[in-house]
Write a protein that holds these residues in place. Structure first.
Motif, mmCIF file in Angstrom:
data_model
loop_
_atom_site.group_PDB
_atom_site.id
_atom_site.type_symbol
_atom_site.label_atom_id
_atom_site.label_comp_id
_atom_site.label_asym_id
_atom_site.label_seq_id
_atom_site.Cartn_x
_atom_site.Cartn_y
_atom_site.Cartn_z
ATOM 1 N N VAL A 79 52.627 19.751 83.447
ATOM 2 C CA VAL A 79 51.674 19.516 84.536
ATOM 3 C C VAL A 79 51.395 18.019 84.656
ATOM 4 C CG1 VAL A 79 49.265 19.930 85.215
ATOM 5 C CG2 VAL A 79 50.690 21.802 84.387
ATOM 6 N N SER A 80 51.221 17.359 83.503
ATOM 7 C CA SER A 80 50.932 15.915 83.541
ATOM 8 C C SER A 80 52.083 15.141 84.186
ATOM 9 C CB SER A 80 50.654 15.394 82.130
ATOM 10 O OG SER A 80 51.675 15.817 81.263
ATOM 11 N N HIS A 105 40.445 19.816 82.906
ATOM 12 C CA HIS A 105 41.421 19.569 81.842
ATOM 13 C C HIS A 105 41.904 18.116 81.918
ATOM 14 C CE1 HIS A 105 45.176 19.799 79.580
ATOM 15 N NE2 HIS A 105 44.561 20.770 78.924
ATOM 16 N N SER A 107 44.761 16.731 81.480
ATOM 17 C CA SER A 107 46.014 16.418 82.194
ATOM 18 C C SER A 107 45.701 16.055 83.646
ATOM 19 C CB SER A 107 46.978 17.603 82.156
ATOM 20 O OG SER A 107 47.573 17.686 80.887
ATOM 21 N N ASP A 185 45.998 21.911 90.699
ATOM 22 C CA ASP A 185 46.510 22.254 89.377
ATOM 23 C C ASP A 185 46.290 23.764 89.220
ATOM 24 O OD1 ASP A 185 46.845 22.876 86.720
ATOM 25 O OD2 ASP A 185 45.610 21.239 85.956
ATOM 26 N N GLN A 188 45.989 27.680 85.545
ATOM 27 C CA GLN A 188 45.271 28.891 85.103
ATOM 28 C C GLN A 188 45.306 29.981 86.164
ATOM 29 O OE1 GLN A 188 44.460 29.288 82.123
ATOM 30 N NE2 GLN A 188 44.000 27.312 81.196
ATOM 31 N N LYS A 211 51.674 29.456 79.795
ATOM 32 C CA LYS A 211 50.447 30.250 79.669
ATOM 33 C C LYS A 211 50.645 31.597 80.360
ATOM 34 C CE LYS A 211 47.492 26.144 79.618
ATOM 35 N NZ LYS A 211 46.755 26.165 78.355
HETATM 36 C C1 LIG Z 1 43.846 23.421 84.047
HETATM 37 C C2 LIG Z 1 44.916 22.949 83.107
HETATM 38 N N1 LIG Z 1 45.791 22.014 83.515
HETATM 39 C C3 LIG Z 1 46.779 21.569 82.712
HETATM 40 C C4 LIG Z 1 46.942 22.053 81.426
HETATM 41 C C5 LIG Z 1 48.054 21.569 80.542
HETATM 42 O O1 LIG Z 1 48.878 20.672 81.197
HETATM 43 P P1 LIG Z 1 50.150 19.989 80.534
HETATM 44 O O2 LIG Z 1 51.347 20.751 81.027
HETATM 45 O O3 LIG Z 1 50.118 18.585 81.040
HETATM 46 O O4 LIG Z 1 49.997 20.068 79.042
HETATM 47 C C6 LIG Z 1 46.030 23.001 80.945
HETATM 48 C C7 LIG Z 1 46.116 23.493 79.556
HETATM 49 O O5 LIG Z 1 45.211 24.079 79.018
HETATM 50 C C8 LIG Z 1 45.008 23.469 81.806
HETATM 51 O O6 LIG Z 1 44.138 24.409 81.411
#
Ligand SMILES: Cc1ncc(COP(=O)(O)O)c(C=O)c1O
Length: 382
Positions: A79-80, A105, A107, A185, A188, A211
């Motif tokens: 995601v980041s 979060h 990220s 994002d 979830q 997830k």
């Molecule tokens: C809302 C949300 N965004 C992003 C992430 C994780 O992102 P990344 O793929 O950058 O680790 C999480 C992980 O708990 C999350 O809950």
């Protein structure tokens, strides 16, 4: 099919209610990973064209989950990474306003904070004014008299700590009317809540597989609305270029970008394990609709929420509660040690920002809800 524990390595008595942290992979996904890794032992046998086709098949399944076209989805690693891609290609007017929810979060929140800093913009952190009504808080922040227009917002369909929903279908049009853009994002939400980008109209939407999609780490997807697809990728590599075998072209200036969002794919996507595992996971998860998965987990969170009332514990108000994440609020924040105490009773949950976060998935059954309530009642009455 839903409620099938046998498809996973979930022993009798283990009550895993923590998909919002990490989804366990089903056996079919493990098998796809093992087969993929094994093929790296004998690379000469590998069919590169078939591997490439697998990536595109995966892209198609990911797109189908959110109502997008395959060509509007990039296959990325996290995601980041998706947020960094979006920020690198977006030029907000200096001095303009960004929005993010309080306690998001990292990220998302760190990505936005850096983007605001680079362009001299203000990052406004929106706090709920009434309970968990994030939609009202966002609307008030957007329409505050005298405030600068919002040029960029990083939002989620539900808060990752409490599961309280955000009505993005009401918020996104207000931001667009101010000339701003919206990155969603959907970590979830994707796979467990219905999402349709044709209705929601986000500018970008990002989600990982590890997830709710029950897939591997290091695999995620970035939806890019057609009007934003001309941006530069974060990395320059032949996987994002056109041609029968772009790696063999000597004059790289002749290498045109692949069409659509494919130009934003991350480097080395074909890890032998992540793509086959992702394909198996999305095939598994698309065996039923997001609506059916949502209805299943909602029946479990309802049982737990009812039981919590009789223990005099608070959850998010019914009207803001998501189907799949249930937060428990105590009189004071719950300590991290609650995780180990409940794990000792074979109940696996998270504590996030002082809330106990319970997140069932398709493998959970009514008996898990009962086991969770018994353990909570024991631990919280001590
Ligand atoms: C809302 C949300 N965004 C992003 C992430 C994780 O992102 P990344 O793929 O950058 O680790 C999480 C992980 O708990 C999350 O809950």
């Amino acid at each position: 099919m839903i409620g099938i524990k046998e498809a996973f390595a979930l022993p009798e008595g283990v009550c895993y209610l923590n998909a919002a942290a990490i989804g366990p992979i089903p056996d079919v996904v493990q098998q796809a990973g093992i087969a993929g890794i094994s093929s790296k032992r004998q690379p000469w046998i590998r069919d590169r064209a078939a591997a490439r086709q697998m990536t595109d098949e995966l892209r198609g399944l990911a797109a189908g989950l959110i109502g997008a076209r395959s060509s509007d989805v990039a296959v990325i690693t996290a995601v980041s990474y998706g947020i960094a891609t979006v920020c690198a290609g977006h030029r907000p007017p200096p001095g303009s306003r960004f929005l993010v929810l309080a306690g998001e979060h990292t990220s998302l929140s760190l990505g936005l904070a850096r983007h605001a800093e680079v362009h001299g913009c203000t990052l406004e952190i929106v706090e709920p004014t009434h309970g968990d009504d994030w939609t009202a808080a966002l609307t008030a922040a957007l329409l505050r008299p005298g405030a600068a227009p919002v040029s960029f917002a990083g939002l989620t369909p539900l808060h990752w700590t409490s599961g309280a929903v955000v009505d993005l279908s009401r918020i996104i049009p207000i931001i667009h009317a101010q000339g701003g853009v919206v990155l969603v994002d959907a970590t979830q939400a994707a796979g467990i809540m219905p999402i349709d980008v044709t209705k929601l109209q986000p500018d970008w939407l990002v989600f990982p597989t590890y997830k709710w999609l029950l897939g591997p780490f290091h695999l995620a997807f970035l939806y890019v609305a057609p009007q934003h697809q001309e941006i530069q990728p974060l990395e320059q590599h032949v996987g994002t270029r056109q041609g029968p075998n772009p790696a063999l072209v000597q004059d790289s200036s002749q290498l045109a970008f692949a069409s659509g969002a494919t130009r934003l794919d991350s480097g080395e996507p074909d890890t032998f394990a992540a793509i086959p595992m992702g394909l198996a996971a999305l095939t598994f998860m698309t065996g039923w609709s997001a609506e059916a998965a949502s209805a299943h987990v909602s029946s479990l969170t309802k049982i737990i929420a009812e039981g919590l009332k009789s223990l005099s514990l608070c959850t998010v108000e019914d009207r803001f509660r998501s189907p799949h994440i249930l937060a428990v609020r105590g009189q004071s924040p719950f300590p991290e040690s609650m995780v180990a105490r409940l794990a000792a009773r074979n109940v696996h949950i998270s504590v996030r920002h002082g809330l106990i976060r319970i997140s069932p998935h398709v493998y959970n059954l009514d008996a898990d809800a009962a086991q969770c309530l018994t353990a909570l009642s024991y631990e919280l009455s001590r």
